[in-house]
Design a protein around this motif. Structure first.
Motif, PDB file in Angstrom:
ATOM      1  N   GLN A  67       0.841  -1.192   0.000  1.00  0.00           N
ATOM      2  CA  GLN A  67       0.000   0.000   0.000  1.00  0.00           C
ATOM      3  C   GLN A  67       0.879   1.247   0.000  1.00  0.00           C
ATOM      4  O   GLN A  67       2.078   1.191   0.291  1.00  0.00           O
ATOM      5  CB  GLN A  67      -0.918   0.011   1.229  1.00  0.00           C
ATOM      6  N   ILE A  68       0.265   2.366  -0.321  1.00  0.00           N
ATOM      7  CA  ILE A  68       1.019   3.622  -0.361  1.00  0.00           C
ATOM      8  C   ILE A  68       1.655   3.907   0.988  1.00  0.00           C
ATOM      9  O   ILE A  68       2.787   4.397   1.063  1.00  0.00           O
ATOM     10  CB  ILE A  68       0.094   4.789  -0.793  1.00  0.00           C
ATOM     11  N   LYS A  69       0.957   3.581   2.069  1.00  0.00           N
ATOM     12  CA  LYS A  69       1.502   3.853   3.405  1.00  0.00           C
ATOM     13  C   LYS A  69       2.734   3.001   3.716  1.00  0.00           C
ATOM     14  O   LYS A  69       3.462   3.293   4.671  1.00  0.00           O
ATOM     15  CB  LYS A  69       0.439   3.632   4.468  1.00  0.00           C
ATOM     16  N   ASP A  70       2.981   1.948   2.922  1.00  0.00           N
ATOM     17  CA  ASP A  70       4.179   1.127   3.110  1.00  0.00           C
ATOM     18  C   ASP A  70       5.416   1.760   2.483  1.00  0.00           C
ATOM     19  O   ASP A  70       6.549   1.350   2.786  1.00  0.00           O
ATOM     20  CB  ASP A  70       3.975  -0.261   2.499  1.00  0.00           C
ATOM     21  N   LEU A  71       5.234   2.734   1.597  1.00  0.00           N
ATOM     22  CA  LEU A  71       6.352   3.324   0.859  1.00  0.00           C
ATOM     23  C   LEU A  71       7.050   4.395   1.691  1.00  0.00           C
ATOM     24  O   LEU A  71       6.442   5.037   2.553  1.00  0.00           O
ATOM     25  CB  LEU A  71       5.855   3.938  -0.453  1.00  0.00           C
ATOM     26  N   SER A 257      -4.561   3.076  -0.375  1.00  0.00           N
ATOM     27  CA  SER A 257      -4.665   2.560  -1.740  1.00  0.00           C
ATOM     28  C   SER A 257      -3.432   1.712  -2.068  1.00  0.00           C
ATOM     29  O   SER A 257      -2.410   1.786  -1.397  1.00  0.00           O
ATOM     30  CB  SER A 257      -4.828   3.696  -2.749  1.00  0.00           C
ATOM     31  N   TYR A 258      -3.558   0.913  -3.122  1.00  0.00           N
ATOM     32  CA  TYR A 258      -2.514  -0.070  -3.435  1.00  0.00           C
ATOM     33  C   TYR A 258      -1.542   0.452  -4.489  1.00  0.00           C
ATOM     34  O   TYR A 258      -1.897   1.239  -5.362  1.00  0.00           O
ATOM     35  CB  TYR A 258      -3.159  -1.372  -3.898  1.00  0.00           C
ATOM     36  N   LEU A 259      -0.313  -0.038  -4.368  1.00  0.00           N
ATOM     37  CA  LEU A 259       0.747   0.383  -5.280  1.00  0.00           C
ATOM     38  C   LEU A 259       0.377   0.080  -6.727  1.00  0.00           C
ATOM     39  O   LEU A 259       0.651   0.882  -7.619  1.00  0.00           O
ATOM     40  CB  LEU A 259       2.058  -0.312  -4.905  1.00  0.00           C
ATOM     41  N   GLY A 270       0.232  13.134 -16.054  1.00  0.00           N
ATOM     42  CA  GLY A 270       1.444  13.879 -16.400  1.00  0.00           C
ATOM     43  C   GLY A 270       2.170  14.416 -15.184  1.00  0.00           C
ATOM     44  O   GLY A 270       3.210  15.062 -15.299  1.00  0.00           O
ATOM     45  N   HIS A 271       1.628  14.149 -13.985  1.00  0.00           N
ATOM     46  CA  HIS A 271       2.241  14.651 -12.756  1.00  0.00           C
ATOM     47  C   HIS A 271       3.417  13.776 -12.339  1.00  0.00           C
ATOM     48  O   HIS A 271       3.472  12.581 -12.633  1.00  0.00           O
ATOM     49  CB  HIS A 271       1.208  14.699 -11.636  1.00  0.00           C
ATOM     50  N   SER A 272       4.334  14.403 -11.611  1.00  0.00           N
ATOM     51  CA  SER A 272       5.476  13.649 -11.093  1.00  0.00           C
ATOM     52  C   SER A 272       5.442  13.534  -9.572  1.00  0.00           C
ATOM     53  O   SER A 272       6.124  12.689  -8.998  1.00  0.00           O
ATOM     54  CB  SER A 272       6.793  14.319 -11.507  1.00  0.00           C
ATOM     55  N   LYS A 273       4.652  14.376  -8.914  1.00  0.00           N
ATOM     56  CA  LYS A 273       4.547  14.343  -7.452  1.00  0.00           C
ATOM     57  C   LYS A 273       3.076  14.326  -7.053  1.00  0.00           C
ATOM     58  O   LYS A 273       2.251  14.998  -7.675  1.00  0.00           O
ATOM     59  CB  LYS A 273       5.249  15.549  -6.827  1.00  0.00           C
ATOM     60  N   PHE A 274       2.793  13.556  -5.989  1.00  0.00           N
ATOM     61  CA  PHE A 274       1.412  13.385  -5.553  1.00  0.00           C
ATOM     62  C   PHE A 274       1.334  13.489  -4.033  1.00  0.00           C
ATOM     63  O   PHE A 274       2.046  12.758  -3.327  1.00  0.00           O
ATOM     64  CB  PHE A 274       0.873  12.017  -5.981  1.00  0.00           C
ATOM     65  N   PRO A 275       0.476  14.366  -3.510  1.00  0.00           N
ATOM     66  CA  PRO A 275       0.278  14.406  -2.062  1.00  0.00           C
ATOM     67  C   PRO A 275      -0.397  13.120  -1.580  1.00  0.00           C
ATOM     68  O   PRO A 275      -1.278  12.585  -2.264  1.00  0.00           O
ATOM     69  CB  PRO A 275      -0.635  15.613  -1.845  1.00  0.00           C
ATOM     70  N   GLY A 285       2.284  13.218   3.340  1.00  0.00           N
ATOM     71  CA  GLY A 285       3.588  13.353   2.699  1.00  0.00           C
ATOM     72  C   GLY A 285       3.438  13.523   1.189  1.00  0.00           C
ATOM     73  O   GLY A 285       2.336  13.679   0.672  1.00  0.00           O
ATOM     74  N   ILE A 286       4.598  13.483   0.504  1.00  0.00           N
ATOM     75  CA  ILE A 286       4.621  13.648  -0.952  1.00  0.00           C
ATOM     76  C   ILE A 286       5.247  12.404  -1.581  1.00  0.00           C
ATOM     77  O   ILE A 286       6.334  11.978  -1.199  1.00  0.00           O
ATOM     78  CB  ILE A 286       5.430  14.895  -1.366  1.00  0.00           C
ATOM     79  N   LEU A 287       4.528  11.844  -2.557  1.00  0.00           N
ATOM     80  CA  LEU A 287       4.980  10.634  -3.249  1.00  0.00           C
ATOM     81  C   LEU A 287       5.412  10.994  -4.662  1.00  0.00           C
ATOM     82  O   LEU A 287       4.730  11.734  -5.358  1.00  0.00           O
ATOM     83  CB  LEU A 287       3.823   9.625  -3.288  1.00  0.00           C
ATOM     84  N   SER A 288       6.559  10.459  -5.066  1.00  0.00           N
ATOM     85  CA  SER A 288       7.038  10.696  -6.427  1.00  0.00           C
ATOM     86  C   SER A 288       7.382   9.368  -7.095  1.00  0.00           C
ATOM     87  O   SER A 288       7.337   8.307  -6.466  1.00  0.00           O
ATOM     88  CB  SER A 288       8.260  11.619  -6.418  1.00  0.00           C
ATOM     89  N   ARG A 289       7.729   9.430  -8.349  1.00  0.00           N
ATOM     90  CA  ARG A 289       7.991   8.218  -9.125  1.00  0.00           C
ATOM     91  C   ARG A 289       9.127   7.380  -8.536  1.00  0.00           C
ATOM     92  O   ARG A 289       9.090   6.148  -8.575  1.00  0.00           O
ATOM     93  CB  ARG A 289       8.321   8.589 -10.570  1.00  0.00           C
ATOM     94  N   ARG A 290      10.121   8.026  -7.991  1.00  0.00           N
ATOM     95  CA  ARG A 290      11.284   7.284  -7.489  1.00  0.00           C
ATOM     96  C   ARG A 290      10.936   6.380  -6.297  1.00  0.00           C
ATOM     97  O   ARG A 290      11.634   5.400  -6.018  1.00  0.00           O
ATOM     98  CB  ARG A 290      12.408   8.237  -7.106  1.00  0.00           C
ATOM     99  N   HIS A 291       9.851   6.717  -5.597  1.00  0.00           N
ATOM    100  CA  HIS A 291       9.501   5.937  -4.409  1.00  0.00           C
ATOM    101  C   HIS A 291       8.960   4.554  -4.738  1.00  0.00           C
ATOM    102  O   HIS A 291       8.891   3.683  -3.864  1.00  0.00           O
ATOM    103  CB  HIS A 291       8.467   6.699  -3.567  1.00  0.00           C
ATOM    104  N   VAL A 292       8.552   4.336  -5.986  1.00  0.00           N
ATOM    105  CA  VAL A 292       7.964   3.043  -6.350  1.00  0.00           C
ATOM    106  C   VAL A 292       8.999   2.083  -6.922  1.00  0.00           C
ATOM    107  O   VAL A 292       8.679   0.928  -7.203  1.00  0.00           O
ATOM    108  CB  VAL A 292       6.799   3.225  -7.350  1.00  0.00           C
TER     109      VAL A 292
END
Length: 539
Positions: A67-71, A257-259, A270-275, A285-292
């Motif tokens: 899940q997103i909270k695991d990242l 939500s799930y990865l 087209g976004h690169s960062k997501f709250p 926090g802020i999630l970006s492509r590199r975190h996945v």
């Protein structure tokens, strides 16, 4: 220390649930951080056991997907929406932040602000209008409070470049005016008379006491700043609150939500960062492509099973750290070496009790009761062919510790557990259902314990009809319902197969319903026969 989940197989039985709780207590006694879970509703027998020993049944775990909270997303500090643009700029500049979350009451995400937003507003924004607070104005201008009449400041900027007579004649000042002035005291006096919103005195000039007294009497805000009039005019717009420039329509991601779903969003956005927000829309926090790229996985310990098909949904996405089981080696595979304890015993709880002995950990009576119940349940009170002397010995040790009559307790436990009253056919079928695979053939076996097998025989045709439906519903090749009579020590088997000849090769029976005396173990007596039948059938 990362939390680890301990759980048994789907359609949990007494051995799987009690072993998860017992192992969790052992691990935590050794300074680990574990939580027992179940993968479904517990049956009547298991509920009886937990009620008897006054223990809480573990909470249900829906899946172990990432899940997103695991990242490890960025924990960028958010600023409240009533903070100034100036403070946001300084924070972003000092911390090299390009995207800043903005929150409202209770930390709820309201929007985001970027450096580009600040720059565009400074160049093209409506620079004459101010909606801010007294504190924001002091911070932005590096000001000194001369008179603080009210906290909220809303109005239009007026730089007093005109002659005093012009200002008075043209009625330039009014109650909504925010006046920027130097040491022109006649204008300051006139501004106070006009009850303006705020007077900003530039150049660090002192204000004669009579003007301050008059401003206090009239309730007019006054601030002094060391900045000159030009710099003050440049900075003042940055005192506005963040909510004046933030983007409100944003794509946010919920922490639960799930990865796999987020990856779809990444590919289509087209976004690169997501709250990231929680279920109450509070910012996290802020999630970006590199975190996945290298996501953190849920850490799990499995008891009483070692097959993917029997484990939690999403088990392929989890990090399996350890397995404690007494079944045959199944399909479970791991990326790294793990602790895998597998012994040919009648119950997983027998292994766990031995682990307590090895670690010299004292077992609380309530946990001891769960371990004893798990051994009794899975060995069918020592009648199952999987029973060993160790199972019997440990169960008797625990009964003595608890001062429990083993025979009476086992009878009451089975009596409660075998009651089918009030259950639908689906609930009965799935109360202890497991799937297996051999040579590409999938077969599902439901096992139900009863003290009166005759009531099952009267509904054989209905059971066969249901099994036909289960073939398609469960996507298996063979569906089987095993009704084990604890008193007669045998099982009545009803089955249906889409593959001709397999069941006859397995049990030497032509009819879909038949009784097998002495057969009470699915693991040791039924599954091996079906596997042999598959081997001996031309597919």
């Amino acid at each position: 220390m990362d939390r680890k989940y301990i759980f048994g197989h789907r359609n949990p039985d007494t051995d799987s649930v009690t072993s998860a709780v017992a192992l969790s207590y052992l691990k935590n006694s050794l300074s680990d951080n574990t939580v027992p879970k179940v993968l479904g509703d517990v049956n009547k027998e298991t509920k009886y056991v937990f009620d008897y020993f006054d223990m809480e049944v573990p909470e249900k775990l829906d899946n172990v997907k990432i899940q997103i909270k695991d990242l490890e997303f960025d924990k960028i500090e958010a600023l409240p929406e009533d903070r100034s643009i100036f403070s946001a700029y300084n924070y972003m500049n000092d911390n090299r932040v390009r995207t800043l979350p903005v929150t409202g009451g209770d930390g709820v995400l309201m929007g985001i602000v970027t450096m580009k937003d600040i720059a565009m507003n400074h160049i093209f924004g409506e620079g004459m209008v101010i909606d801010t607070t007294y504190d924001n104005m002091l911070e932005t201008l590096g000001g000194k409070a001369f008179n603080r009449a009210k906290d909220i400041i809303k109005g239009n900027i007026t730089v007093t470049a005109y002659h005093t007579s012009t200002i008075m004649r043209d009625s330039i000042l009014n109650e909504a005016s925010i006046v920027i002035v130097g040491d022109r005291y006649e204008i300051i006096s006139h501004a106070v008379d006009m009850d303006v919103e705020l007077i900003i005195v530039t150049g660090g000039r002192e204000i004669p006491p009579e003007y301050l007294d008059k401003a206090r009497e009239k309730g007019v805000n006054i601030i002094s700043t060391q900045n000159n009039t030009f710099k003050t005019s440049k900075l003042i717009n940055l005192s506005n609150k963040l909510d004046s420039i933030m983007k409100r329509e944003i794509v946010k991601v919920y922490s639960d939500s799930y990865l796999e779903d987020f990856k779809e969003l990444l590919s289509s956005s087209g976004h690169s960062k997501f709250p990231v927000v929680d279920n109450h829309k509070r910012y996290m926090g802020i999630l970006s492509r590199r975190h996945v790229l290298k996501p953190s996985k849920k850490k799990v310990i499995l008891v009483d099973h070692n097959e993917f098909e029997q484990s939690a949904e999403g088990i392929h996405e989890a990090e399996v750290l350890e397995i404690v089981d007494h079944h045959k080696i199944g399909s479970m595979a791991t990326t790294y070496p793990i602790s895998f304890r597998n012994e040919p015993l009648g119950s997983t709880n027998t292994i766990i009790y031995e682990m307590y002995k090895e670690k010299s950990i004292e077992i609380p009576d309530k946990v001891a009761g769960l371990i004893m119940s798990g051994i009794i349940s899975d060995t069918l009170f020592f009648k199952s062919p999987t029973t060993t002397e160790k199972d019997r010995k440990y169960a008797e040790e625990l009964a003595e510790k608890l001062d429990v009559d083993l025979g009476e307790y086992a009878y009451d436990m089975f009596k409660e557990g075998t009651s089918l009253k009030g259950m639908t056919k689906d609930e009965i079928f799935f109360s202890d259902y497991k799937e297996f695979e051999h040579k590409g053939i999938k077969f599902g076996i439901s096992q139900v314990f009863t003290m009166d097998i005759n009531e099952i025989k009267t509904e054989e045709e209905e059971e066969i009809r249901m099994l036909k439906e289960k073939l398609g519903e469960l996507n298996v090749d063979i569906a089987m319902a095993v009704f084990t009579d604890i008193i007669r020590e045998g099982s009545y088997i009803i089955s249906y197969s889409r593959i001709p000849g397999v069941l006859k090769a397995s049990f030497s029976k032509d009819s879909p319903g038949f009784f097998l005396e002495g057969v009470i173990s699915r693991k040791k007596q039924i599954v091996p026969r079906i596997m042999d039948g598959i081997e001996n059938t031309k597919l």
